[in-house]
Design an enzyme around this catalytic site. Structure first.
Site, PDB file in Angstrom:
ATOM      1  N   HIS A  18     -19.105 -10.637 -52.221  1.00  0.00           N
ATOM      2  CA  HIS A  18     -19.943 -12.083 -52.832  1.00  0.00           C
ATOM      3  C   HIS A  18     -20.348 -12.492 -51.395  1.00  0.00           C
ATOM      4  O   HIS A  18     -21.460 -13.113 -51.403  1.00  0.00           O
ATOM      5  CB  HIS A  18     -19.141 -12.733 -53.537  1.00  0.00           C
ATOM      6  N   GLU A  21     -23.409 -11.252 -49.690  1.00  0.00           N
ATOM      7  CA  GLU A  21     -24.742 -11.541 -50.564  1.00  0.00           C
ATOM      8  C   GLU A  21     -25.102 -12.985 -50.103  1.00  0.00           C
ATOM      9  O   GLU A  21     -26.384 -13.051 -49.619  1.00  0.00           O
ATOM     10  CB  GLU A  21     -24.085 -11.633 -51.987  1.00  0.00           C
ATOM     11  N   HIS A  22     -24.130 -13.765 -49.763  1.00  0.00           N
ATOM     12  CA  HIS A  22     -24.684 -15.285 -49.389  1.00  0.00           C
ATOM     13  C   HIS A  22     -25.293 -14.889 -47.713  1.00  0.00           C
ATOM     14  O   HIS A  22     -26.181 -15.526 -47.374  1.00  0.00           O
ATOM     15  CB  HIS A  22     -23.577 -16.197 -49.101  1.00  0.00           C
ATOM     16  N   GLU A  98     -20.698 -20.857 -43.817  1.00  0.00           N
ATOM     17  CA  GLU A  98     -20.949 -20.446 -45.240  1.00  0.00           C
ATOM     18  C   GLU A  98     -19.612 -20.572 -46.068  1.00  0.00           C
ATOM     19  O   GLU A  98     -19.685 -20.389 -47.286  1.00  0.00           O
ATOM     20  CB  GLU A  98     -21.633 -19.000 -45.242  1.00  0.00           C
TER      21      GLU A  98
END
Length: 168
Positions: A18, A21-22, A98
């Site tokens: 995940h 993905e960012h 992030e």
């Protein structure tokens, strides 16, 4: 569509699928950090509405809704997908930046419904990886995973034979 999700993570990578993905939006060969969202906006696209991504247990999907289907727009859209597929640069400073975004997302998802869902998975699927590989990952991995964990996951799973492009 990339045929990889949280079930493909090792114990030390819980949440990397995940997180990666960012990271696709945070720097690649053709789109240096901080330029991709501006690029989408110049094309007339809305980040989150016309371009988005999601990660599940067995897949990661990147979506682009192009504003028009001219030759140049299609070429640019395919260039973005090509960078997602094999040209992410994963800078340390972007990974660190992030982390807070993903931790915030994790906190926002932490509801009674989500905890009930996880408890049900633990009861029904106790002998499988599903209850232990929620795509959002663990706080420890989100906070501390080194760049090498992302690069290893990316290099291992983002392979042409695991990817499909669907154009409608």
């Amino acid at each position: 569509h990339v045929q990889v999700g949280s079930l493909h993570e090792t114990e030390e990578q819980r949440g990397v699928a995940h997180f990666l993905e960012h990271m696709a939006f945070n720097g690649s060969r053709n789109y240096p950090p901080g330029t991709l969202i501006e690029f989408f906006q110049r094309m007339g696209m809305n980040f989150g509405g016309d371009t988005n991504a999601s990660t599940g247990f067995d897949r990661t999907i990147y979506m682009l809704e192009l504003p028009e289907t001219t030759t140049s727009t299609l070429a640019e859209g395919l260039r973005v997908l090509t960078d997602y597929a094999g040209a992410l640069i994963l800078p340390d400073n972007e990974i660190d930046r992030e982390r807070g975004v993903i931790l915030s997302e994790k906190r926002a998802r932490d509801s009674v419904e989500f905890r009930s869902f996880v408890a049900e998975f633990e009861f029904i699927l106790a002998d499988s990886l599903f209850p232990h590989r929620m795509p959002i990952g663990t706080e420890e991995v989100i906070r501390e995973a080194p760049r090498s964990a992302f690069a290893d996951f990316y290099d291992t799973w983002y392979r042409p034979e695991r990817m499909t492009v669907v154009a409608v």
